[in-house]
Design a protein around this motif. Structure first.
Motif, short mmCIF file in Angstrom:
data_model
loop_
_atom_site.label_atom_id
_atom_site.label_comp_id
_atom_site.label_asym_id
_atom_site.label_seq_id
_atom_site.Cartn_x
_atom_site.Cartn_y
_atom_site.Cartn_z
N ARG A 1 0.85 -1.19 0.00
CA ARG A 1 0.00 0.00 0.00
C ARG A 1 0.89 1.25 0.00
NH1 ARG A 1 0.94 -1.84 4.83
NH2 ARG A 1 1.47 -0.41 6.52
N GLY A 2 0.33 2.34 -0.49
CA GLY A 2 1.02 3.62 -0.44
C GLY A 2 2.31 3.64 -1.22
N VAL A 3 3.16 4.60 -0.88
CA VAL A 3 4.43 4.79 -1.58
C VAL A 3 5.41 3.67 -1.25
CG1 VAL A 3 6.35 6.40 -1.96
CG2 VAL A 3 4.04 7.29 -1.50
N THR B 1 12.96 7.01 -0.80
CA THR B 1 12.29 6.06 -1.69
C THR B 1 13.34 5.26 -2.45
OG1 THR B 1 12.22 7.62 -3.54
CG2 THR B 1 10.36 7.67 -1.99
N ASP B 2 12.89 4.18 -3.08
CA ASP B 2 13.81 3.36 -3.87
C ASP B 2 14.33 4.09 -5.11
OD1 ASP B 2 14.01 1.07 -2.35
OD2 ASP B 2 12.32 0.08 -3.30
N ASN B 3 13.47 4.89 -5.73
CA ASN B 3 13.85 5.52 -6.99
C ASN B 3 13.00 6.77 -7.23
OD1 ASN B 3 11.31 4.59 -8.25
ND2 ASN B 3 12.27 2.56 -8.11
N ARG B 4 13.31 7.49 -8.29
CA ARG B 4 12.57 8.71 -8.60
C ARG B 4 11.12 8.42 -8.99
NH1 ARG B 4 16.43 12.81 -12.11
NH2 ARG B 4 18.16 12.94 -10.63
N GLU B 5 10.89 7.30 -9.61
CA GLU B 5 9.53 6.96 -10.03
C GLU B 5 8.60 6.87 -8.83
OE1 GLU B 5 8.09 6.71 -13.03
OE2 GLU B 5 9.97 7.40 -13.91
N LEU C 1 9.60 13.46 0.70
CA LEU C 1 9.95 12.20 0.08
C LEU C 1 11.16 12.49 -0.81
CD1 LEU C 1 6.71 12.15 0.52
CD2 LEU C 1 6.88 10.05 -0.78
N CYS C 2 12.23 11.73 -0.62
CA CYS C 2 13.47 12.08 -1.31
C CYS C 2 14.11 10.84 -1.90
CB CYS C 2 14.44 12.76 -0.35
SG CYS C 2 14.97 11.73 1.05
N ASN C 3 14.91 11.07 -2.93
CA ASN C 3 15.67 9.99 -3.53
C ASN C 3 17.13 10.41 -3.65
OD1 ASN C 3 16.43 8.49 -6.55
ND2 ASN C 3 15.84 7.28 -4.78
#
Length: 317
Positions: free
Chosen positions: A146-148, A223-227, A270-272
């Motif tokens: 769920r979610g980001v 986050t894992d990536n920019r997407e 939220l950052c990458n």
């Protein structure tokens, strides 16, 4: 003498105050994808899937939003005692407590601006219940569905009435290494980024234009990536989460970002930044001038006014 890099291993967790505990819990679980792992009275403990400790975030009910405790895990029991001694030799004070699940004794002190910092060593590694066990044994918990699905707590940005004084505390007393800063034409330091690790930054101090003490600019989750950040923006507009600014790319530290407000009023990033590490042991401090900062972000929209004026708790007129 500046203590050796390494006595502070990493940021353990952050505590946020919120006037709407249920709504804030909903934001962090449904939108960001954290998991509730405990509750004690008016405090709810939550974790990201890839943090190895019991919790990454504590949400505590209060009349106003703001920052509670930032916990820093040391690299050993001896490192903890060294940093406690350094705090007290610098003229600081603190006290010992044992009041959080999964952790041993914490030494609670403050930086010069009054932000509460807790130093600790003893910590239990999280063991996921059957329904949250991952397929890969080197991951603490299964990825959320769920979610980001943010990976970990990344950094905290403190607002400060005196950036240089507080940044020096992090460097001289706790052993952080400064990596980038903003110097105004007057010579005053308006922002400073520091790291305890090989990440490019763990803690940030930026100038509180109100002159107040002890306030929060934001906490950030990686986050894992920019997407994932682009997906977060889509989820935000579908679920009513307020987007303050982004997605853009910062010039300082080159972080790809999205800033939102959680329901209690605290700013969340939220950052990458995962691709940028500071590996050089003799990394030179990068200084940005006032003129250079007028150019805004690396690319994307210009920095909006609220980014410089919104902090928690709010300043009453």
């Amino acid at each position: 003498m500046t203590p050796p890099l390494g006595d502070i291993a990493h940021i353990g967790h952050a505590q946020l105050f919120t006037p709407d505990l249920d709504a804030s819990v909903g934001f962090f679980t449904d939108f960001l994808g954290l998991t509730v792992c405990g509750q004690d009275g008016d405090s709810v403990y939550l974790r990201t899937f890839d943090d190895y400790e019991h919790h990454s975030l504590v949400l505590t009910a209060r009349d106003q939003p703001g920052l509670g405790r930032i916990a820093l895990r040391t690299s050993s029991a001896d490192a903890l005692q060294r940093r406690v001694k350094a705090v007290e030799e610098s003229g600081g004070t603190g006290h010992w407590t044992e009041d959080e699940p999964g952790l041993g004794k914490l030494y609670v002190t403050t930086d010069p601006d009054g932000h509460e910092l807790a130093l600790y060593w003893d910590s239990e590694h999280y063991r996921a219940p059957d329904e949250l066990k991952p397929a890969l044994k080197n991951q603490p918990q299964a990825k959320p569905n769920r979610g980001v699905g943010v990976r970990r707590l990344d950094h905290v940005n403190f607002l400060a009435s005196d950036v240089a004084l507080n940044a020096d505390f992090q460097s001289d007393v706790l052993g952080a290494r400064p990596t980038e800063q903003i110097r105004l034409d007057t010579g005053r330091i308006a922002g400073k980024w520091l790291t305890f690790t090989n990440k490019s930054y763990d803690v940030v101090y930026t100038e509180d234009w109100t002159g107040a003490n002890g306030r929060l600019h934001h906490i950030a989750f990686a986050t894992d990536n920019r997407e994932d950040i682009l997906r977060a923006a889509d989820l935000a507009i579908d679920t009513g989460v307020f987007i303050e600014t982004g997605p853009h790319k910062h010039a300082i530290q080159q972080t790809f970002f999205l800033y939102v407000y959680e329901p209690g009023g605290n700013r969340i990033e939220l950052c990458n930044p995962l691709t940028r590490l500071v590996l050089a042991p003799d990394w030179p401090l990068i200084t940005w001038t006032e003129e250079e900062r007028k150019k805004g972000q690396a690319w994307g929209l210009k920095t909006i006014e609220s980014f410089h004026t919104h902090g928690t708790p709010p300043i009453k007129p």
